[in-house]
Design an enzyme around this catalytic site. Structure first.
Site, PDB file in Angstrom:
ATOM      1  CE  LYS A 118      -1.448  -3.728  12.902  1.00 19.90           C
ATOM      2  NZ  LYS A 118      -1.924  -4.863  12.105  1.00 19.90           N
TER       3      LYS A 118
HETATM    4  N1  LIG Z   1      -0.016  -4.651   4.737  1.00 16.68           N
HETATM    5  C1  LIG Z   1      -0.372  -5.840   5.249  1.00 16.68           C
HETATM    6  O1  LIG Z   1       0.310  -6.861   5.028  1.00 16.68           O
HETATM    7  C2  LIG Z   1      -1.619  -5.992   6.058  1.00 16.68           C
HETATM    8  C3  LIG Z   1      -2.540  -4.965   6.170  1.00 16.68           C
HETATM    9  N2  LIG Z   1      -3.724  -5.189   6.819  1.00 16.68           N
HETATM   10  C4  LIG Z   1      -4.718  -4.136   6.948  1.00 16.68           C
HETATM   11  O2  LIG Z   1      -5.153  -3.721   5.652  1.00 16.68           O
HETATM   12  C5  LIG Z   1      -5.521  -2.331   5.696  1.00 16.68           C
HETATM   13  C6  LIG Z   1      -4.766  -1.583   4.604  1.00 16.68           C
HETATM   14  O3  LIG Z   1      -3.375  -1.752   4.801  1.00 16.68           O
HETATM   15  P1  LIG Z   1      -2.312  -1.536   3.624  1.00 16.68           P
HETATM   16  O4  LIG Z   1      -2.930  -1.856   2.325  1.00 16.68           O
HETATM   17  O5  LIG Z   1      -1.079  -2.222   4.043  1.00 16.68           O
HETATM   18  O6  LIG Z   1      -2.062   0.027   3.730  1.00 16.68           O
HETATM   19  P2  LIG Z   1      -1.518   1.013   2.593  1.00 16.68           P
HETATM   20  O7  LIG Z   1      -0.972   2.163   3.338  1.00 16.68           O
HETATM   21  O8  LIG Z   1      -0.661   0.298   1.630  1.00 16.68           O
HETATM   22  O9  LIG Z   1      -2.860   1.441   1.814  1.00 16.68           O
HETATM   23  C7  LIG Z   1      -3.941   2.027   2.488  1.00 16.68           C
HETATM   24  C8  LIG Z   1      -4.989   2.461   1.472  1.00 16.68           C
HETATM   25  O10 LIG Z   1      -6.101   3.014   2.187  1.00 16.68           O
HETATM   26  C9  LIG Z   1      -6.387   4.302   1.653  1.00 16.68           C
HETATM   27  N3  LIG Z   1      -6.957   5.160   2.701  1.00 16.68           N
HETATM   28  C10 LIG Z   1      -6.304   5.822   3.692  1.00 16.68           C
HETATM   29  N4  LIG Z   1      -7.168   6.538   4.424  1.00 16.68           N
HETATM   30  C11 LIG Z   1      -8.387   6.316   3.893  1.00 16.68           C
HETATM   31  C12 LIG Z   1      -9.685   6.778   4.194  1.00 16.68           C
HETATM   32  N5  LIG Z   1      -9.904   7.623   5.193  1.00 16.68           N
HETATM   33  N6  LIG Z   1     -10.714   6.329   3.425  1.00 16.68           N
HETATM   34  C13 LIG Z   1     -10.484   5.475   2.402  1.00 16.68           C
HETATM   35  N7  LIG Z   1      -9.283   5.021   2.067  1.00 16.68           N
HETATM   36  C14 LIG Z   1      -8.255   5.427   2.798  1.00 16.68           C
HETATM   37  C15 LIG Z   1      -5.058   4.813   1.150  1.00 16.68           C
HETATM   38  O11 LIG Z   1      -5.238   5.864   0.220  1.00 16.68           O
HETATM   39  C16 LIG Z   1      -4.497   3.552   0.533  1.00 16.68           C
HETATM   40  O12 LIG Z   1      -5.052   3.337  -0.745  1.00 16.68           O
HETATM   41  C17 LIG Z   1      -5.228  -1.864   7.126  1.00 16.68           C
HETATM   42  O13 LIG Z   1      -6.402  -1.990   7.883  1.00 16.68           O
HETATM   43  C18 LIG Z   1      -4.208  -2.875   7.616  1.00 16.68           C
HETATM   44  O14 LIG Z   1      -4.192  -3.008   9.025  1.00 16.68           O
HETATM   45  C19 LIG Z   1      -4.029  -6.408   7.371  1.00 16.68           C
HETATM   46  C20 LIG Z   1      -3.153  -7.433   7.286  1.00 16.68           C
HETATM   47  C21 LIG Z   1      -1.839  -7.299   6.707  1.00 16.68           C
HETATM   48  O1  LIG Z   2       2.890  -9.652   8.667  1.00 11.97           O
HETATM   49  C1  LIG Z   2       2.779  -9.458   9.868  1.00 11.97           C
HETATM   50  O2  LIG Z   2       3.569  -9.899  10.693  1.00 11.97           O
HETATM   51  C2  LIG Z   2       1.649  -8.656  10.455  1.00 11.97           C
HETATM   52  C3  LIG Z   2       0.581  -8.221   9.511  1.00 11.97           C
HETATM   53  C4  LIG Z   2      -0.428  -7.391  10.249  1.00 11.97           C
HETATM   54  O3  LIG Z   2      -0.073  -6.408  10.876  1.00 11.97           O
HETATM   55  C5  LIG Z   2      -1.824  -7.787  10.270  1.00 11.97           C
HETATM   56  O4  LIG Z   2      -2.136  -8.932   9.914  1.00 11.97           O
HETATM   57  O5  LIG Z   2      -2.670  -6.973  10.660  1.00 11.97           O
END
Ligand SMILES: NC(=O)C1=CN([C@@H]2O[C@H](COP(=O)(O)OP(=O)(O)OC[C@H]3O[C@@H](n4cnc5c(N)ncnc54)[C@H](O)[C@@H]3O)[C@@H](O)[C@H]2O)C=CC1
Ligand SMILES: O=C(O)CCC(=O)C(=O)O
Length: 429
Positions: A118
């Site tokens: 990460k």
């Molecule tokens: N993008 C991906 O493919 C993956 C993401 N994740 C996990 O999913 C989670 C979200 O990631 P994404 O959707 O990609 O991020 P993103 O940046 O697209 O969206 C994050 C969301 O969380 C909200 N947010 C930020 N700070 C906050 C707070 N203090 N309280 C409530 N909401 C808050 C933001 O306003 C936004 O709506 C993270 O934990 C990430 O590690 C896990 C696996 C894969």
């Molecule tokens: O798509 C990837 O390689 C990693 C996604 C990721 O960061 C996660 O699963 O938390």
């Protein structure tokens, strides 16, 4: 608790909130269940490589600001390191290290040939121009140039990053190599070798796991009341798929606050609203305002934390009312809260299973790129569905056979596979 001496740059935060210590606790619990040798736990509790680089960036006003960029490579026993890069103010080396460890177990659980990594930079991307973010991203990747590569370490999007940042990373790496290297990152735009279906993949994986868990409880998605914290890449995709399948998404939030509607929110309209409102849902018509804290304790059937770590803790766990919690975010429930939920019989679908759809389609993107053959979205979604359902079934079976929680079952499968590979390779080269 194992020593974390490979993380010298920061002092540990108090044990009940330190994400790296929490990750080690789950590893140790799985190792006890599997009766693993102490030396295996010692190896797996330390990241193999920790890189912190200094990133000077010229701001648009001519001033120079210097950021710290981390990349933690936890384990490469099963294949190249794999994991997202996060841009968020809360990023610390310890947080990135715990997330790297989760990636190792997640990839092993899903049966994809990667290790865990990460990366992250402590920055609020909303406060910087596109040009500043591009200069920062390019410098970060230039500094990591010897540590990443299609068979070494393959970054992907995480909080605060998207296909746009992946394109800058791919271009910077390719320019340094002297030829195009699409396989160095996943989650790229389709125009440069990205996979169809990657953008929705993590949310789709969450949807699949929730659907399966409901079916096991004899329930269907139709009319199920869902609350979702976070409306970014993951939260909005999960919300849309649940909404389309007939679930009632009653509340959704972003960092700036949330909205609630007893009759269910119109997620298509909400997505369009957020797109024109700096990605915030605040002020969405025909819905009541709600805080992030209130959302977590709403009466609902399914709660999906899809933002940050440590959202459900000993402080609010007794107020949480959902019967099913799907960890779309990494680590949204802390150790103490997890124990309380398990004692109450709440179905907790752990992050390394529930949010694995993203890395699964990243793997499919990498495979398509290596073979120079690209699939339509239907095929990508079919393969994702198959791998997610298979992992879910294996976890539930493990949980029943060993009479352990779903989280511990997922960990024993992930950790057990890595430990077996470690032994088969003759401990560690
Ligand atoms: N993008 C991906 O493919 C993956 C993401 N994740 C996990 O999913 C989670 C979200 O990631 P994404 O959707 O990609 O991020 P993103 O940046 O697209 O969206 C994050 C969301 O969380 C909200 N947010 C930020 N700070 C906050 C707070 N203090 N309280 C409530 N909401 C808050 C933001 O306003 C936004 O709506 C993270 O934990 C990430 O590690 C896990 C696996 C894969
Ligand atoms: O798509 C990837 O390689 C990693 C996604 C990721 O960061 C996660 O699963 O938390």
């Amino acid at each position: 608790m194992m020593s974390t001496s490979l993380l010298p740059l920061e002092n540990a935060s108090p044990a009940h909130i330190c994400p790296f210590d929490q990750a080690c606790s789950y590893l140790e619990e799985a190792a006890r269940e599997l009766k693993l040798d102490g030396s295996i736990v010692e190896i797996l509790s330390k990241p193999r490589k920790v890189v912190t680089v200094s990133i000077p960036v010229k701001r648009d006003n001519g001033e120079v600001q210097v950021f710290a960029g981390h990349r933690v490579q936890h384990c490469d026993i099963l294949g190249p390191y794999k994991g997202g890069i996060r841009y968020h103010p809360s990023v610390t080396l310890r947080e990135v290290s715990s997330l790297a460890m989760l990636m190792t177990w997640k990839c092993a659980l899903l049966g994809i040939p990667y290790g865990g990594a990460k990366g992250g930079i402590a920055i609020d991307p909303k406060l910087y121009s596109v040009g500043e973010l591009e200069r920062m991203t390019r410098r970060y990747i230039s500094e990591l140039i010897k540590d990443i590569g299609p068979s070494v370490d393959i970054p992907a999007p995480d909080m605060g990053t998207s296909a746009r940042e992946m394109a800058w990373m791919m271009d910077t790496y390719s320019v340094n190599m002297g030829h195009a290297v699409p396989g160095v990152v996943t989650g790229k735009p389709i125009s440069i070798g990205g996979s169809r279906g990657r953008e929705m993949a993590t949310g789709r994986g969450v949807f699949i796991i929730v659907r399966e868990a409901l079916a096991d409880l004899g329930k269907s998605l139709k009319g199920t009341r869902v609350a979702i914290q976070g409306f970014g890449n993951v939260g909005s995709a999960a919300a849309l798929l649940l909404y389309e399948a007939g679930a009632k998404v009653i509340a959704v939030s972003t960092g700036s606050g949330g909205v609630f509607c007893e009759a269910g929110l119109d997620i298509l309209a909400l997505k369009a609203y957020a797109a024109h409102n700096h990605r915030s849902v605040v002020g969405f018509p025909n819905a009541e305002p709600i805080s992030n804290a209130e959302l977590l304790t709403l009466p609902c059937d399914v709660l999906i934390p899809a933002a940050l770590e440590n959202q459900i803790t000993e402080e609010n766990v007794n107020q949480v009312q959902a019967n099913i919690i799907a960890e779309a975010a990494n680590g949204p429930i802390n150790l103490q809260a997890n124990k309380a939920l398990e004692a109450r019989g709440v179905t907790v679908l752990p992050d390394i299973l529930a949010n694995a759809g993203g890395v699964v389609v990243s793997y499919l993107e990498w495979v398509q790129g290596l073979s120079y053959v690209f699939w339509d979205e239907e095929r990508v979604n079919r393969e994702l569905e198959q791998l997610m359902v298979q992992a879910y079934r294996q976890v539930i079976q493990q949980s029943k056979v060993r009479q352990i929680s779903i989280r511990l079952a997922a960990y024993t499968l992930g950790v057990g596979r890595v430990a077996q590979a470690l032994l088969d390779r003759g401990l560690y080269p």
